[in-house]
Design an enzyme around this catalytic site. Structure first.
Site, short mmCIF file in Angstrom:
data_model
loop_
_atom_site.label_atom_id
_atom_site.label_comp_id
_atom_site.label_asym_id
_atom_site.label_seq_id
_atom_site.Cartn_x
_atom_site.Cartn_y
_atom_site.Cartn_z
N GLY A 140 24.84 -17.52 12.93
CA GLY A 140 24.33 -16.39 12.13
C GLY A 140 22.99 -15.83 12.80
CD GLN A 175 17.31 -15.38 12.77
OE1 GLN A 175 18.40 -15.08 12.41
NE2 GLN A 175 16.86 -16.50 13.27
CB CYS A 222 16.87 -21.33 12.30
SG CYS A 222 16.34 -19.55 12.06
CG LEU A 223 20.00 -18.49 16.97
CD1 LEU A 223 20.59 -17.14 17.26
CD2 LEU A 223 20.30 -19.40 18.07
CG HIS A 272 20.12 -20.24 7.37
ND1 HIS A 272 19.36 -21.40 7.78
CD2 HIS A 272 19.44 -19.31 8.32
CE1 HIS A 272 18.58 -21.22 8.86
NE2 HIS A 272 18.66 -19.87 9.17
CD GLU A 273 21.62 -16.08 9.30
OE1 GLU A 273 20.48 -15.40 9.46
OE2 GLU A 273 21.79 -17.20 9.80
CG HIS A 282 16.16 -15.38 8.49
ND1 HIS A 282 15.15 -15.88 9.29
CD2 HIS A 282 17.41 -16.23 9.02
CE1 HIS A 282 15.43 -17.04 9.79
NE2 HIS A 282 16.70 -17.24 9.69
CO CO Z 1 17.70 -18.82 10.75
#
Ligand code: CO
Length: 171
Positions: free
Chosen positions: A45, A50, A98-99, A140-141, A144
């Site tokens: 995701g 990001q 998370c990236l 989660h997204e 962000h």
């Molecule tokens: Co993330």
């Protein structure tokens, strides 16, 4: 095109992303770049912020082990624009990563069942309902888009431990 991923504690991760008004080629290019970046970094995701774009855009692609050797398929990517929760019920705990905070995995509590209204890349209204891994990923997204990262949900002690270890990594 693969873009650089914004890494914690970059202040951009705290921005509240803005609603998308134009469903044009620029948006499609953003979605395509987000996909290339997510796949290059082996993520499931990614939110636009990001890659430094503060717009309410996120993508999710949860590969299926039994299809395409577990490799992601672009046409199977869920593209979510301007999401709004219609329902959030129950609670569950799953390991998240998370990236923007690479190699950190923690158990996080989330709602178990969600219904989300959103728009696709053409601006068409869609609804998604899930009570599995996708429900976790969407929460989660969407966090962000609201300037939040998953480690903010850790207990005080775990958060302190994380911050200490994270600083050490960049010394
Ligand atoms: Co993330």
């Amino acid at each position: 095109m693969v873009r650089d991923v914004v890494i914690y504690p970059d202040k951009r991760l705290k921005l509240i992303s803005k609603e998308v008004m134009e469903f044009d080629l620029k948006l499609h290019q953003l979605l395509d770049d987000m996909y290339d970046t997510m796949v290059a970094k082996n993520g499931v995701g990614l939110a636009a912020i990001q890659i430094g774009v503060p717009q309410r855009v996120l993508i999710i692609n949860i590969p299926n082990e039994n299809i395409n050797d577990g490799k992601p398929i672009k046409s199977e990517t869920l593209e979510v624009i301007n999401p709004v929760f219609i329902k959030k019920e129950g609670s569950c705990k799953h390991q998240e990563g998370c990236l923007s905070i690479p190699s950190v995995y923690e158990d996080i509590e989330r709602a178990e069942h969600i219904v989300v209204e959103y728009q696709n890349r053409y601006g068409e209204k869609r609804t998604i309902e899930d009570n599995d891994f996708l429900a976790i990923a969407i929460q989660h997204e969407i966090d962000h888009l609201d300037g939040k990262v998953f480690i903010e949900k850790l207990s005080f002690i775990k958060r302190k431990k994380f911050e200490k270890e994270w600083k050490k990594r960049f010394k």
